[in-house]
Design a protein around this motif. Structure first.
Motif, PDB file in Angstrom:
ATOM      1  N   ASN A   1       3.436  14.212   4.513  1.00  0.00           N
ATOM      2  CA  ASN A   1       2.624  12.988   4.483  1.00  0.00           C
ATOM      3  C   ASN A   1       2.054  12.660   5.863  1.00  0.00           C
ATOM      4  OD1 ASN A   1       3.150  12.640   1.739  1.00  0.00           O
ATOM      5  ND2 ASN A   1       5.009  11.435   2.133  1.00  0.00           N
ATOM      6  N   GLU A   2       2.865  12.852   6.892  1.00  0.00           N
ATOM      7  CA  GLU A   2       2.391  12.561   8.249  1.00  0.00           C
ATOM      8  C   GLU A   2       1.332  13.565   8.676  1.00  0.00           C
ATOM      9  OE1 GLU A   2       1.904  10.428  11.652  1.00  0.00           O
ATOM     10  OE2 GLU A   2       3.008   9.917   9.817  1.00  0.00           O
ATOM     11  N   LEU A   3       1.491  14.805   8.270  1.00  0.00           N
ATOM     12  CA  LEU A   3       0.499  15.825   8.611  1.00  0.00           C
ATOM     13  C   LEU A   3      -0.834  15.544   7.919  1.00  0.00           C
ATOM     14  CD1 LEU A   3       2.650  19.092   8.465  1.00  0.00           C
ATOM     15  CD2 LEU A   3       2.032  17.729  10.458  1.00  0.00           C
ATOM     16  N   PHE A   4      -0.783  15.083   6.670  1.00  0.00           N
ATOM     17  CA  PHE A   4      -2.017  14.719   5.961  1.00  0.00           C
ATOM     18  C   PHE A   4      -2.727  13.576   6.681  1.00  0.00           C
ATOM     19  CE2 PHE A   4       0.045  16.334   1.836  1.00  0.00           C
ATOM     20  CZ  PHE A   4      -0.411  17.623   2.102  1.00  0.00           C
ATOM     21  N   ARG A   5      -1.953  12.627   7.201  1.00  0.00           N
ATOM     22  CA  ARG A   5      -2.552  11.490   7.917  1.00  0.00           C
ATOM     23  C   ARG A   5      -3.227  11.956   9.212  1.00  0.00           C
ATOM     24  NH1 ARG A   5      -0.848   6.886  11.434  1.00  0.00           N
ATOM     25  NH2 ARG A   5       0.998   8.074  12.018  1.00  0.00           N
ATOM     26  N   LEU A   6      -2.582  12.855   9.928  1.00  0.00           N
ATOM     27  CA  LEU A   6      -3.151  13.356  11.183  1.00  0.00           C
ATOM     28  C   LEU A   6      -4.388  14.214  10.932  1.00  0.00           C
ATOM     29  CD1 LEU A   6       0.126  14.349  13.066  1.00  0.00           C
ATOM     30  CD2 LEU A   6      -1.316  12.367  13.506  1.00  0.00           C
ATOM     31  N   GLN A   7      -4.396  14.950   9.814  1.00  0.00           N
ATOM     32  CA  GLN A   7      -5.515  15.844   9.513  1.00  0.00           C
ATOM     33  C   GLN A   7      -6.821  15.095   9.337  1.00  0.00           C
ATOM     34  OE1 GLN A   7      -5.420  19.565   8.961  1.00  0.00           O
ATOM     35  NE2 GLN A   7      -7.521  18.978   9.415  1.00  0.00           N
ATOM     36  N   LYS A   8      -6.772  13.826   9.014  1.00  0.00           N
ATOM     37  CA  LYS A   8      -7.987  13.042   8.800  1.00  0.00           C
ATOM     38  C   LYS A   8      -8.742  12.757  10.085  1.00  0.00           C
ATOM     39  CE  LYS A   8      -6.020  10.746   4.715  1.00  0.00           C
ATOM     40  NZ  LYS A   8      -5.619   9.442   4.127  1.00  0.00           N
ATOM     41  N   HIS A   9      -8.075  12.873  11.227  1.00  0.00           N
ATOM     42  CA  HIS A   9      -8.758  12.620  12.503  1.00  0.00           C
ATOM     43  C   HIS A   9      -9.650  13.805  12.861  1.00  0.00           C
ATOM     44  CE1 HIS A   9      -9.426  11.561  16.714  1.00  0.00           C
ATOM     45  NE2 HIS A   9      -8.918  10.359  16.441  1.00  0.00           N
ATOM     46  N   LYS A  10     -10.827  13.522  13.398  1.00  0.00           N
ATOM     47  CA  LYS A  10     -11.804  14.588  13.676  1.00  0.00           C
ATOM     48  C   LYS A  10     -11.356  15.520  14.799  1.00  0.00           C
ATOM     49  CE  LYS A  10     -14.436  11.727  16.952  1.00  0.00           C
ATOM     50  NZ  LYS A  10     -15.767  11.217  17.326  1.00  0.00           N
ATOM     51  N   ASN A  11     -10.484  15.049  15.697  1.00  0.00           N
ATOM     52  CA  ASN A  11     -10.058  15.867  16.832  1.00  0.00           C
ATOM     53  C   ASN A  11      -8.686  16.494  16.623  1.00  0.00           C
ATOM     54  OD1 ASN A  11     -12.393  15.416  18.293  1.00  0.00           O
ATOM     55  ND2 ASN A  11     -11.570  13.627  19.362  1.00  0.00           N
ATOM     56  N   ILE A  12      -8.152  16.416  15.418  1.00  0.00           N
ATOM     57  CA  ILE A  12      -6.833  16.974  15.137  1.00  0.00           C
ATOM     58  C   ILE A  12      -6.946  17.936  13.965  1.00  0.00           C
ATOM     59  CG2 ILE A  12      -4.455  16.476  14.446  1.00  0.00           C
ATOM     60  CD1 ILE A  12      -4.653  13.800  15.772  1.00  0.00           C
ATOM     61  N   ASN A  13      -6.347  19.094  14.118  1.00  0.00           N
ATOM     62  CA  ASN A  13      -6.351  20.095  13.053  1.00  0.00           C
ATOM     63  C   ASN A  13      -4.925  20.599  12.832  1.00  0.00           C
ATOM     64  OD1 ASN A  13      -7.490  21.945  11.128  1.00  0.00           O
ATOM     65  ND2 ASN A  13      -7.204  23.553  12.643  1.00  0.00           N
ATOM     66  N   ILE A  14      -4.518  20.713  11.579  1.00  0.00           N
ATOM     67  CA  ILE A  14      -3.177  21.178  11.236  1.00  0.00           C
ATOM     68  C   ILE A  14      -3.259  22.641  10.819  1.00  0.00           C
ATOM     69  CG2 ILE A  14      -1.140  20.770   9.808  1.00  0.00           C
ATOM     70  CD1 ILE A  14      -1.843  18.463  11.667  1.00  0.00           C
ATOM     71  N   ASN A  15      -2.369  23.471  11.377  1.00  0.00           N
ATOM     72  CA  ASN A  15      -2.311  24.892  11.049  1.00  0.00           C
ATOM     73  C   ASN A  15      -0.987  25.180  10.349  1.00  0.00           C
ATOM     74  OD1 ASN A  15      -4.703  26.226  12.759  1.00  0.00           O
ATOM     75  ND2 ASN A  15      -3.757  24.612  13.976  1.00  0.00           N
ATOM     76  N   PRO A  16      -0.988  25.269   9.025  1.00  0.00           N
ATOM     77  CA  PRO A  16       0.261  25.570   8.312  1.00  0.00           C
ATOM     78  C   PRO A  16       0.803  26.941   8.705  1.00  0.00           C
ATOM     79  CG  PRO A  16      -1.464  24.798   6.817  1.00  0.00           C
ATOM     80  CD  PRO A  16      -2.120  25.083   8.119  1.00  0.00           C
TER      81      PRO A  16
END
Length: 578
Positions: A262-277
């Protein structure tokens, strides 16, 4: 450039001091003009019947023409060098290269084995794959848990980064926990030295809501990009304790560390943050390397400055060159011209007379020869020579900062010398270790490393023998209790295989084969005390030196502990150590 539409209001010279060259030019013209009068004196001294055969009658243009051509050509050259200009041009901002900073989480939860072999080792594999993909930028490495520390400053030496990466474990960190505030503060300090928007690669296992808020705040107030690489599974696992076979507990229950999606989904919405599974292949790090390579160069916002005036003197030089070519025609060669100045410079910026003729490094070397080391350090452009000059000038701290700008073996060796001269012998040992990694066959570096280790150990031992130095020392026992020993009085009393006993007496007198040597044993210190002052001690050569560990992780552990005492003096232990 357009010489027809000249804006007279904005017309000026960028380097007006060169207009003073008209003065020596006029002096030469006057000298030549009046010097030509001597030919008239010869006509008075030669007989009239011989005069037609001795002096050829020429026209006046043959004398005045070359003279005017010389004056005109030199005038054009002087005006060109003075830099005539009357308009500005749009000049792109200076190029700046982005960097990649890798922040590796070293909290105990990274030892969970829900990801094979464990989260930390998998993170190291991913970072190595990223370096093999060659992102092209300078890459730095920092480790954080309860505190944050720079392992390697941004550099292009990926092999050195890979080597230091293997030494990172949670056990080298001075405080446990997961402090994102300290980590982001250190990253912000490093990024502030670079104009280009850079990338933070955060390699961790889990992100809580409070930590996510810190990342969002960091992304909002900067143009830097955050790549997050998670090393945990949804199922999670128990967190190993500090002792083998133990696990962290809370309220009597084992603590399970798992991925917070859930926290990763929230961070992914920011334009300068990208999540790499986490993936089994290398596609994620290869794509990241390509992204960094594409955004490597950056130009700053255009700003007007004096340097943006358009240089319009070059056409004048072409005209002057055409006139000078005509001088080589018969009758145009100026025999009397002994002073012809061709303006050239060894430097792009001319501030002094020496800048016109000598490079900055040559000027610095001249100052070094005269032993003007402080002046030489201001002249040198080469980092290596500038650092050496600062070292010889006694400014060791400045020399350290300069040597840090380069990562070759020579600079690391020089860095160790500067550290040693500044009293930072432990950092000198680490610098020599890095130098040896870069040049493993260099005998000078090997000898310097051995000598430095002996000096460090001897300095610690001497300090421990001095009671005023606040350093404890393991001294030989002087009070042997009830047992007294004496030396053998004859051959018959010396210990041998025939008179050995299994147990020595615990009281009374017994014979010993020990000899008084005055030798002392000393342990290596964790860090030099703040009030340490090296003092001369008698019989310092009688100190037995213990072997110093060459393990890079041990150097990092001591360095981090020293930095914790220096920069995190008021830091309290975290409530959650995992």
């Amino acid at each position: 450039m357009n010489w027809i539409n000249i804006n007279t209001e904005l017309f000026h010279f960028m380097r007006p001091q060169w207009l003073w060259m008209f003065v020596p030019m006029l002096l030469v013209l006057v000298f030549v003009w009046f010097g030509g009068k001597d030919k008239q004196m010869w006509k008075k001294s030669i007989a009239s019947n011989l005069l037609p055969y001795m002096v050829n009658k020429g026209n006046r243009f043959a004398v005045v023409g070359p003279l005017l051509a010389f004056a005109f050509a030199i005038s054009l050259m002087i005006l060109a060098v003075a830099g005539p200009t009357w308009k500005k041009v749009e000049v792109p901002g200076a190029k700046s290269e982005a960097i990649l900073m890798i922040a590796l989480d070293l909290s105990p939860s990274m030892l969970v084995d829900d990801v094979s072999p464990n989260r930390l080792e998998r993170a190291k594999f991913k970072i190595q794959d990223l370096l093999k993909a060659n992102p092209g930028s300078k890459v730095g490495l920092l480790a954080f848990s309860g505190t944050a520390h720079t392992v390697i400053s941004p550099c292009n030496d990926y092999e050195l980064l890979t080597y230091q990466l293997q030494s990172l474990t949670p056990y080298i960190m001075p405080m446990q926990g997961t402090n994102y505030t300290h980590m982001l503060t250190l990253v912000d300090t490093i990024f502030s030295r670079v104009d280009a928007p850079s990338t933070l690669l955060l390699v961790t296992d889990n992100i809580e809501t409070q930590q996510g808020n810190l990342l969002l705040n960091f992304a909002d107030r900067s143009d830097n990009h955050i790549e997050i690489m998670t090393m945990a599974s949804i199922q999670g696992g128990r967190i190993p304790g500090f002792r083998k076979g133990t696990y962290f507990k809370e309220n009597g229950e084992y603590i399970i560390s798992r991925l917070n999606q859930n926290e990763l989904f929230r961070l992914q919405k920011h334009k300068n943050i990208n999540i790499n599974p986490l993936t089994l292949g290398n596609e994620d790090v290869e794509n990241l390397a390509q992204l960094i390579s594409k955004n490597l160069e950056y130009r700053s916002v255009e700003q007007e400055s004096e340097e943006e005036w358009e240089e319009n003197g070059f056409p004048l030089l072409w005209i002057a060159m055409i006139i000078l070519v005509l001088w080589f025609r018969k009758g145009w060669m100026i025999q009397w011209c002994v002073l012809l100045v061709f303006v050239s410079s060894c430097n792009s910026q001319i501030n002094t007379w020496e800048d016109l003729w000598y490079t900055k490094d040559y000027q610095g070397q001249k100052a070094m020869t005269k032993e003007h080391y402080a002046e030489a350090s201001q002249k040198f452009e080469s980092y290596t020579h500038k650092g050496v000059a600062l070292y010889k000038a006694g400014d060791y701290e400045a020399a350290i900062e300069v040597f840090k700008l380069d990562t070759n073996a020579t600079s690391m060796y020089n860095l160790s010398l500067a550290y040693a001269a500044n009293g930072q012998n432990y950092l000198a040992s680490e610098a020599l270790l890095l130098a040896e990694e870069l040049a493993p066959n260099n005998e000078v570096i090997k000898n310097a490393k051995e000598n430095n280790q002996r000096v460090v150990a001897q300095m610690d031992s001497i300090a421990k023998m001095n009671p005023d130095s606040a350093i404890t020392i393991v001294e030989e026992k002087k009070d042997l209790g009830e047992l007294k020993e004496r030396k053998a009085e004859g051959k018959d009393e010396e210990l041998s295989a025939d008179n050995e006993v299994k147990e020595l007496p615990k009281d009374g007198n017994r014979v010993t084969d020990e000899q008084e040597t005055g030798m002392r044993k000393a342990d290596e210190m964790e860090a030099p005390p703040e009030n340490f002052q090296a003092q001369k001690v008698d019989n310092a050569q009688n100190v037995l030196l213990r072997e110093i560990s060459a393990d890079p992780s041990e150097f990092l552990r001591r360095r981090f502990e020293y930095q914790k005492k220096k920069y995190y003096t008021n830091e309290k232990p975290a409530k959650r150590l995992w």
